[in-house]
Design an enzyme around this catalytic site. Structure first.
Site, PDB file in Angstrom:
ATOM      1  N   SER A 148       0.889  -1.149   0.176  1.00 29.15           N
ATOM      2  CA  SER A 148       0.145  -0.080   0.149  1.00 29.15           C
ATOM      3  C   SER A 148       0.808   1.287  -0.174  1.00 29.15           C
ATOM      4  O   SER A 148       1.934   1.180   0.381  1.00 29.15           O
ATOM      5  CB  SER A 148      -1.044   0.103   1.207  1.00 29.15           C
ATOM      6  OG  SER A 148      -1.643   1.152   1.618  1.00 29.15           O
ATOM      7  N   TYR A 161      -2.199   0.527  10.671  1.00 22.11           N
ATOM      8  CA  TYR A 161      -2.158  -0.031   9.443  1.00 22.11           C
ATOM      9  C   TYR A 161      -0.744   0.271   8.472  1.00 22.11           C
ATOM     10  O   TYR A 161      -0.254  -0.619   7.716  1.00 22.11           O
ATOM     11  CB  TYR A 161      -3.287   0.637   8.390  1.00 22.11           C
ATOM     12  CG  TYR A 161      -3.439   0.042   7.141  1.00 22.11           C
ATOM     13  CD1 TYR A 161      -3.619  -1.336   6.628  1.00 22.11           C
ATOM     14  CD2 TYR A 161      -3.536   0.920   5.882  1.00 22.11           C
ATOM     15  CE1 TYR A 161      -3.638  -1.660   5.509  1.00 22.11           C
ATOM     16  CE2 TYR A 161      -3.441   0.735   4.803  1.00 22.11           C
ATOM     17  CZ  TYR A 161      -3.823  -0.640   4.359  1.00 22.11           C
ATOM     18  OH  TYR A 161      -3.989  -1.270   3.095  1.00 22.11           O
TER      19      TYR A 161
HETATM   20  C1  8X3 Z   1      -4.953   1.890   1.194  1.00 22.50           C
HETATM   21  C2  8X3 Z   1      -4.494   3.216   1.049  1.00 22.50           C
HETATM   22  O1  8X3 Z   1      -4.616   5.406   2.342  1.00 22.50           O
HETATM   23  O2  8X3 Z   1      -6.158   4.005   3.124  1.00 22.50           O
HETATM   24  O3  8X3 Z   1      -4.084   0.862   1.512  1.00 22.50           O
HETATM   25  O4  8X3 Z   1      -3.842   3.687   3.534  1.00 22.50           O
HETATM   26  S1  8X3 Z   1      -4.780   4.123   2.629  1.00 22.50           S
END
Ligand code: 8X3
Length: 263
Positions: A148, A161
């Site tokens: 990502s 994340y």
């Molecule tokens: C997805 C992009 O901006 O939500 O992996 O982290 S974000």
């Protein structure tokens, strides 16, 4: 003599979004695609759809965080290849993963952080370790890590994340160093804002309204097919060409935090 069976590509997290789109495109490119996810009904429907469109696919239920299940899955693929039902496993697309929550570090839920590390990092580790011998033995293997833009820069509320996707990025970079000289490539594809049916809804625990706000006013977020296209392009380059990293964003997104929104 009978034709050789097509080479096999394994896609994790193929119940929807980028994983499903990638499976469709790899099948169209001629691979026998093994579509895996926790939700068996979804991958079964996808395999059927690919078959009806003239491709070759099979569905397998797989939770990438379950090490024993991953090992059994890999053993089953090896067995099918020995029985000559299947061509060699040449491609692994580590797509399973995702985000949970958007809380500041001070309030972050440690269980959500743990789950994100489990799926995005340890899931990728599990499946990559289990299939690396087959990928190597194929003489022409490719490991794709779908990370990502969160693996390459942070944003407020994203730390759990972002940390996990940085972990996936480091796994890809390190693996490439360690296996250089073997016939296996390591490709990382880092998508920015992609609108899929599941990503933001999962992140916000089913809150569709909050999920829709992520894309509000953005002229055209990427689609799952846009990213699948990128993955398929990288995978289908000649074997000696290793696309290390592709960062893919919609035109309206200049960085993780700079997104153009129409009023
Ligand atoms: C997805 C992009 O901006 O939500 O992996 O982290 S974000």
């Amino acid at each position: 003599a009978a034709a050789e069976p097509a080479a096999t590509a394994v896609v994790t997290g193929a119940s929807g979004g980028i994983g499903a789109a990638t499976a469709r495109q790899l099948a169209a490119a001629g691979y026998h695609v093994v579509v895996t996810a926790r939700r068996g009904d979804r991958v079964a429907a996808l395999a059927e759809e690919i078959g009806a469109a003239g491709g070759s696919a099979e569905a397998q239920v797989l939770d990438v965080t379950d090490r024993a299940a991953v090992d059994a899955f890999a053993a089953g693929l090896a067995e099918a290849q020995r029985a000559a039902d299947r061509g060699p496993v040449q491609v692994l697309v580590n797509n399973a993963g995702g985000a949970l929550g958007l809380d500041p570090v001070a309030e972050g839920d440690v269980d959500e952080w743990r789950q994100m590390y489990e799926t995005n990092v340890l899931g990728t580790l599990n499946v990559t370790q289990a299939l690396l011998p087959a990928l190597t033995a194929s003489g022409d293997g490719t490991v794709v890590v779908v990370s990502s833009t969160a693996g390459h820069g942070t944003y407020e509320g994203g730390a759990g994340y972002v940390a996990a996707k940085h972990g996936a990025h480091v796994l890809a970079e390190t693996l490439r160093l360690e296996i250089v000289g073997t016939p296996v490539r390591v490709i990382e594809v880092a998508p920015g804002m992609v609108r899929t049916e599941g990503f933001s809804t999962t992140r916000f625990h089913g809150d569709e309204e909050r999920a829709a706000k992520v894309y509000e006013g953005v002229a055209e977020p990427l689609t799952a097919d846009d990213v699948a296209d990128t993955i398929t392009w990288a995978v289908t380059r000649p074997s000696h060409v290793n696309i290390d990293l592709l960062v893919v964003r919609p035109r309206a997104q200049a960085s993780n935090t700079k997104v153009h929104r129409e009023p």
